[in-house]
Design an enzyme around this catalytic site. Structure first.
Site, PDB file in Angstrom:
ATOM      1  N   ASP A   1      43.785  84.999   8.843  1.00 59.22           N
ATOM      2  CA  ASP A   1      44.394  84.626   7.564  1.00 59.22           C
ATOM      3  C   ASP A   1      43.411  84.829   6.417  1.00 59.22           C
ATOM      4  O   ASP A   1      42.195  84.692   6.599  1.00 59.22           O
ATOM      5  CB  ASP A   1      44.840  83.157   7.634  1.00 59.22           C
TER       6      ASP A   1
ATOM      7  N   HIS B   1      44.794  93.672   3.483  1.00 54.72           N
ATOM      8  CA  HIS B   1      45.180  93.907   4.884  1.00 54.72           C
ATOM      9  C   HIS B   1      44.380  95.083   5.465  1.00 54.72           C
ATOM     10  O   HIS B   1      44.008  95.072   6.631  1.00 54.72           O
ATOM     11  CB  HIS B   1      46.679  94.180   4.994  1.00 54.72           C
TER      12      HIS B   1
ATOM     13  N   LEU C   1      37.238  94.482  27.673  1.00 58.85           N
ATOM     14  CA  LEU C   1      37.960  93.503  26.853  1.00 58.85           C
ATOM     15  C   LEU C   1      39.466  93.785  26.825  1.00 58.85           C
ATOM     16  O   LEU C   1      39.892  94.923  26.639  1.00 58.85           O
ATOM     17  CB  LEU C   1      37.426  93.568  25.410  1.00 58.85           C
TER      18      LEU C   1
HETATM   19  C1  FPP Z   1      47.366  87.067   6.836  1.00 60.71           C
HETATM   20  O1  FPP Z   1      46.758  87.096   5.562  1.00 60.71           O
HETATM   21  C2  FPP Z   1      47.406  88.427   7.409  1.00 60.71           C
HETATM   22  C3  FPP Z   1      48.549  89.096   7.792  1.00 60.71           C
HETATM   23  C4  FPP Z   1      49.873  88.486   7.694  1.00 60.71           C
HETATM   24  C5  FPP Z   1      48.516  90.483   8.286  1.00 60.71           C
HETATM   25  C6  FPP Z   1      47.343  90.846   9.144  1.00 60.71           C
HETATM   26  C7  FPP Z   1      47.310  92.315   9.337  1.00 60.71           C
HETATM   27  C8  FPP Z   1      46.206  93.039   9.572  1.00 60.71           C
HETATM   28  C9  FPP Z   1      44.865  92.445   9.724  1.00 60.71           C
HETATM   29  C10 FPP Z   1      46.251  94.521   9.663  1.00 60.71           C
HETATM   30  C11 FPP Z   1      47.291  95.165  10.535  1.00 60.71           C
HETATM   31  C12 FPP Z   1      47.248  94.872  11.982  1.00 60.71           C
HETATM   32  C13 FPP Z   1      46.646  95.614  12.951  1.00 60.71           C
HETATM   33  C14 FPP Z   1      46.897  95.290  14.387  1.00 60.71           C
HETATM   34  C15 FPP Z   1      45.719  96.720  12.663  1.00 60.71           C
HETATM   35  P1  FPP Z   1      47.604  86.684   4.281  1.00 60.71           P
HETATM   36  O2  FPP Z   1      48.277  87.885   3.735  1.00 60.71           O
HETATM   37  O3  FPP Z   1      48.544  85.557   4.635  1.00 60.71           O
HETATM   38  O4  FPP Z   1      46.483  86.198   3.330  1.00 60.71           O
HETATM   39  P2  FPP Z   1      46.599  85.052   2.212  1.00 60.71           P
HETATM   40  O5  FPP Z   1      46.834  83.747   2.949  1.00 60.71           O
HETATM   41  O6  FPP Z   1      45.260  85.091   1.551  1.00 60.71           O
HETATM   42  O7  FPP Z   1      47.728  85.428   1.309  1.00 60.71           O
END
Ligand code: FPP
Length: 262
Positions: free
Chosen positions: A30, A47, A141
């Site tokens: 997150d 992201h 892993l």
């Molecule tokens: C949460 O941060 C993150 C996500 C919902 C998406 C995570 C995706 C990736 C790390 C990349 C794609 C995946 C792969 C497998 C390569 P948020 O957007 O909720 O952050 P915030 O709380 O600061 O708004």
């Protein structure tokens, strides 16, 4: 982790000795959005940075001898985000497979997926299946990606399998459900990490994390590096896990050996 390659800075960071190594680390990644906003970037850039952080963290956990890593990359609830953001995350997942699969395979990583694969666009679905098949015999892993995953939906699916298997009500046990949950082939998570400062599990491994140790850190996911991994694992090593039993060496009331405590 990858043979014959110039090591990253993180790889030469001395490895602290751990008193115990979790068999399964699960991470709620997150804070990508806030990381980007703080830099005047778009959420999608956050992201993108988050996707890059995966490699560092997977490598560090692997160096510590952690056999299984589950990443919460996209929840069932995340489908409700703005369309452009959903499309971008799907694109990053697709790019991740395109650009990392050969390297992961070479590093003996076994890729796995949990979640509703049927909801993914056809092309991504095919890539995920291919990645899982290509790395199926690897013994390093296990990198288990929860994508379009929800913990409650996982339990519902397990219950449906019980019904499909004709299991009678009196034969429904915790073991019977555990055998049908998405991670049945993996150990239960010992350590669940959430970055980004929130302290909740947001429908992640609801069944599986019943006895996990929780580690919440304000560090935003793209900043979660090898040092941050070390800090989480050192903290895990300091925890005393009880699994509902009284602590070792404590005097149990009335000769009991187990308490209702967690
Ligand atoms: C949460 O941060 C993150 C996500 C919902 C998406 C995570 C995706 C990736 C790390 C990349 C794609 C995946 C792969 C497998 C390569 P948020 O957007 O909720 O952050 P915030 O709380 O600061 O708004």
């Amino acid at each position: 982790m990858v043979a014959g390659r110039v090591p990253h800075a993180e790889e030469v960071l001395p490895l602290p000795a751990l008193s115990s190594v979790p068999r399964h680390v699960a991470i709620i990644m997150d804070g990508n959005g806030r990381w980007a906003t703080a830099r005047g970037l778009s959420r999608v850039e956050g992201h993108r940075a988050g996707a890059l952080a995966i490699r560092t963290v997977a490598e560090r956990l692997s160096q510590h001898g952690v056999p299984v890593l589950t990443l919460f990359a996209f929840s069932t609830e995340n489908w409700g985000r703005p369309r452009a953001e959903v499309r971008a995350i799907l694109g990053l997942a697709s790019d991740f497979i395109d650009t990392r699969l050969a390297e992961l395979d070479e590093a003996d990583v076994r890729l796995a997926h949990i979640g509703d694969i049927g909801r993914l666009p056809r092309a991504l679905r095919a890539k995920v299946r291919h990645a899982v098949e290509r790395t199926a015999a690897n013994t390093g892993l296990v990198l288990n990606v929860a994508f379009s995953y929800g913990g409650r939906a996982d339990i519902v699916d397990a219950v449906r399998r019980l019904v499909d298997d004709g299991v009678r009500a009196e034969d429904i046990t915790e073991e019977a459900i555990a055998e049908r949950i998405a991670t049945a082939h993996l150990p239960e998570p010992d350590l669940l990490i959430r970055t980004g400062g929130e302290r909740r599990i947001s429908n992640f491994l609801v069944w599986q994390a019943a006895y996990a140790e929780y580690y919440f850190t304000p560090t935003l996911w793209p900043d979660f590096d090898a040092r941050a991994v070390d800090a989480a694992l050192l903290e895990y090593g300091r925890r005393r896990r009880r699994f509902g039993l009284v602590p070792e060496g404590a005097c149990a009331p009335d000769g009991l050996t187990a308490s209702a405590g967690a």
